[in-house]
Design a protein around this motif. Structure first.
Motif, mmCIF file in Angstrom:
data_model
loop_
_atom_site.group_PDB
_atom_site.id
_atom_site.type_symbol
_atom_site.label_atom_id
_atom_site.label_comp_id
_atom_site.label_asym_id
_atom_site.label_seq_id
_atom_site.Cartn_x
_atom_site.Cartn_y
_atom_site.Cartn_z
ATOM 1 N N PHE A 197 2.729 7.713 3.313
ATOM 2 C CA PHE A 197 2.274 6.949 4.473
ATOM 3 C C PHE A 197 0.862 7.350 4.889
ATOM 4 O O PHE A 197 0.042 6.488 5.223
ATOM 5 C CB PHE A 197 3.251 7.141 5.644
ATOM 6 N N THR A 198 0.557 8.651 4.860
ATOM 7 C CA THR A 198 -0.761 9.087 5.319
ATOM 8 C C THR A 198 -1.867 8.547 4.419
ATOM 9 O O THR A 198 -2.880 8.017 4.903
ATOM 10 C CB THR A 198 -0.832 10.620 5.358
ATOM 11 N N ARG A 199 -1.683 8.670 3.098
ATOM 12 C CA ARG A 199 -2.706 8.168 2.174
ATOM 13 C C ARG A 199 -2.859 6.652 2.294
ATOM 14 O O ARG A 199 -3.975 6.125 2.242
ATOM 15 C CB ARG A 199 -2.356 8.561 0.742
ATOM 16 N N ALA A 200 -1.740 5.954 2.445
ATOM 17 C CA ALA A 200 -1.811 4.488 2.576
ATOM 18 C C ALA A 200 -2.528 4.104 3.864
ATOM 19 O O ALA A 200 -3.338 3.167 3.882
ATOM 20 C CB ALA A 200 -0.402 3.896 2.543
ATOM 21 N N LEU A 253 14.221 -7.868 7.351
ATOM 22 C CA LEU A 253 14.988 -8.022 6.113
ATOM 23 C C LEU A 253 16.367 -7.367 6.196
ATOM 24 O O LEU A 253 17.184 -7.523 5.288
ATOM 25 C CB LEU A 253 14.204 -7.422 4.946
ATOM 26 N N GLN A 254 16.580 -6.597 7.274
ATOM 27 C CA GLN A 254 17.873 -5.948 7.530
ATOM 28 C C GLN A 254 18.284 -4.998 6.406
ATOM 29 O O GLN A 254 19.458 -4.938 6.021
ATOM 30 C CB GLN A 254 18.972 -7.002 7.772
ATOM 31 N N THR A 255 17.303 -4.264 5.889
ATOM 32 C CA THR A 255 17.610 -3.279 4.844
ATOM 33 C C THR A 255 16.470 -2.271 4.743
ATOM 34 O O THR A 255 15.302 -2.627 4.969
ATOM 35 C CB THR A 255 17.815 -3.961 3.478
ATOM 36 N N PRO A 256 16.766 -1.031 4.432
ATOM 37 C CA PRO A 256 15.687 -0.051 4.205
ATOM 38 C C PRO A 256 14.904 -0.419 2.938
ATOM 39 O O PRO A 256 15.474 -0.865 1.946
ATOM 40 C CB PRO A 256 16.436 1.273 4.012
ATOM 41 N N LEU A 257 13.600 -0.204 2.982
ATOM 42 C CA LEU A 257 12.744 -0.489 1.833
ATOM 43 C C LEU A 257 12.261 0.786 1.146
ATOM 44 O O LEU A 257 11.856 0.740 -0.020
ATOM 45 C CB LEU A 257 11.528 -1.309 2.283
ATOM 46 N N PHE A 258 12.310 1.908 1.864
ATOM 47 C CA PHE A 258 11.850 3.179 1.306
ATOM 48 C C PHE A 258 12.862 4.283 1.579
ATOM 49 O O PHE A 258 13.564 4.254 2.592
ATOM 50 C CB PHE A 258 10.507 3.600 1.921
ATOM 51 N N THR A 309 9.799 6.793 -1.755
ATOM 52 C CA THR A 309 10.112 6.016 -2.953
ATOM 53 C C THR A 309 10.811 4.733 -2.544
ATOM 54 O O THR A 309 11.427 4.655 -1.474
ATOM 55 C CB THR A 309 11.005 6.803 -3.925
ATOM 56 N N LEU A 310 10.721 3.740 -3.381
ATOM 57 C CA LEU A 310 11.305 2.441 -3.081
ATOM 58 C C LEU A 310 12.818 2.462 -3.267
ATOM 59 O O LEU A 310 13.339 3.069 -4.197
ATOM 60 C CB LEU A 310 10.710 1.367 -3.996
ATOM 61 N N THR A 311 13.516 1.779 -2.361
ATOM 62 C CA THR A 311 14.928 1.509 -2.572
ATOM 63 C C THR A 311 15.058 0.335 -3.545
ATOM 64 O O THR A 311 14.058 -0.275 -3.956
ATOM 65 C CB THR A 311 15.620 1.136 -1.252
ATOM 66 N N GLU A 312 16.279 -0.011 -3.908
ATOM 67 C CA GLU A 312 16.466 -1.166 -4.793
ATOM 68 C C GLU A 312 15.934 -2.433 -4.144
ATOM 69 O O GLU A 312 15.283 -3.265 -4.794
ATOM 70 C CB GLU A 312 17.951 -1.317 -5.136
ATOM 71 N N ALA A 356 0.834 -1.211 0.000
ATOM 72 C CA ALA A 356 0.000 0.000 0.000
ATOM 73 C C ALA A 356 0.867 1.259 0.000
ATOM 74 O O ALA A 356 0.593 2.218 -0.731
ATOM 75 C CB ALA A 356 -0.927 -0.004 1.213
ATOM 76 N N VAL A 357 1.903 1.285 0.805
ATOM 77 C CA VAL A 357 2.790 2.451 0.834
ATOM 78 C C VAL A 357 3.520 2.595 -0.498
ATOM 79 O O VAL A 357 3.683 3.708 -1.025
ATOM 80 C CB VAL A 357 3.800 2.340 1.995
ATOM 81 N N ALA A 358 3.939 1.476 -1.089
ATOM 82 C CA ALA A 358 4.625 1.516 -2.387
ATOM 83 C C ALA A 358 3.707 2.065 -3.469
ATOM 84 O O ALA A 358 4.145 2.827 -4.332
ATOM 85 C CB ALA A 358 5.114 0.117 -2.759
ATOM 86 N N GLU A 359 2.422 1.693 -3.433
ATOM 87 C CA GLU A 359 1.477 2.160 -4.447
ATOM 88 C C GLU A 359 1.155 3.641 -4.271
ATOM 89 O O GLU A 359 1.087 4.390 -5.250
ATOM 90 C CB GLU A 359 0.194 1.330 -4.377
ATOM 91 N N ASP A 360 0.936 4.076 -3.023
ATOM 92 C CA ASP A 360 0.525 5.456 -2.776
ATOM 93 C C ASP A 360 1.708 6.414 -2.671
ATOM 94 O O ASP A 360 1.518 7.637 -2.771
ATOM 95 C CB ASP A 360 -0.297 5.540 -1.490
#
Length: 298
Positions: free
Chosen positions: A18-21, A43-48, A56-59, A11-15
């Motif tokens: 954070f507030t909209r999601a 996962l031991q890594t940032p996702l955003f 925005t998404l990280t790799e 949801a956060v990736a699509e929107d």
């Protein structure tokens, strides 16, 4: 890793917000942030990458997104399969289609589906065939009516709908219309073309045919809807190579056979995921399509 963490992440990736999601998911923003942090810790890594305006998404996030969408699609399919066994088809039917696709009357088909399965929510998306194939492969669409391309994901199932030749449409006063003969790519090398965006099925077929013939063409007028293409050709601003059924949409235009293009045939298909991943709603729609075939375009 919990399913709700994946749902929150998608949801956060699509929107990209954070507030909209959080509003869409009907959860608190703090709870959503905590869910994402828990996933990042696991996962031991940032996702955003977070900024004041959007995220925005990280790799690593981009890599996770494709897998998360597939997992959630499989979970949804499992719930819908159980409901189907219980005799009630529920859930969502997410369908994609190109404009004016041949071999299926999409509106009539969906109307028939809704009458038979009123508890299923129908979602429809129009896009180019390339994007539709990617969305079916990723689990974002249950199926799509599209033009098959060799570049589509190999794991997709393609159910043939129809096939027809490509034709040249031009103004009736155009020199080629006056000659009235079949044309080859070589005859068209100096013409100005009207065409769709590169992701559209007819454009992909035409690009491949001209490339195979070794003929460069100029697409000066690029559109994303059929009627704009026909309007431009009718005003003699260019010519267009399109599926044969387009000629019936504008009778005033001249339509000439196109020769010397090898396998340049407009073939439409229903694209589905592998049988094990096909949702009950998609299977029900295909059953209805097979029972009520139509050669009309949507």
């Amino acid at each position: 890793m919990e399913l709700r963490h994946l749902q929150h992440f998608v949801a956060v990736a699509e929107d990209q917000h954070f507030t909209r999601a959080a509003e869409r998911l009907m959860v608190s923003q703090s709870g959503l942030s905590a869910s994402i942090r828990a996933l990042e810790r696991e996962l031991q890594t940032p996702l955003f990458v977070r900024t004041t305006r959007r995220v925005t998404l990280t790799e690593a996030g981009r890599a996770l997104l494709a897998e998360a969408e597939r997992v959630l699609a499989q979970v949804r399919a499992a719930h819908e399969a159980v409901a189907a066994v219980q005799g009630v088809l529920r859930g969502t039917l997410a369908l994609g289609t190109e404009q004016c696709i041949a071999g299926v009357d999409t509106a009539r088909l969906l109307a028939g589906f809704r009458r038979r399965h009123p508890d299923v929510e129908i979602r429809l998306r129009q896009a180019g065939s390339g994007a539709l194939a990617e969305e079916v492969a990723a689990g974002r669409l249950d199926l799509a009516f599209a033009v098959r391309s060799p570049g589509d994901a190999e794991q997709l199932t393609a159910v043939p709908l129809t096939a027809e030749p490509m034709v040249l449409l031009c103004h009736p006063g155009h020199r080629l219309a006056v000659a009235g003969a079949a044309v080859t790519p070589e005859d068209l090398g100096e013409e100005v073309f009207v065409d769709f965006h590169p992701d559209w099925g007819p454009r992909r077929i035409t690009d491949a045919a001209f490339a195979a013939a070794g003929v460069r063409r100029t697409v000066a007028l690029e559109v994303n809807d059929v009627h704009s293409l026909l309007d431009l050709v009718e005003q003699n601003l260019g010519v267009a190579v399109v599926p044969r059924h387009f000629r019936h949409k504008r009778a005033a235009l001249a339509a000439l056979p196109v020769k010397g293009t090898g396998e340049a045939v407009y073939r439409t298909v229903a694209l589905l995921p592998p049988p094990s991943a096909t949702s009950p709603a998609a299977r029900a729609l295909m059953t209805l399509l097979e029972a009520e075939p139509s050669s009309g375009g949507a």
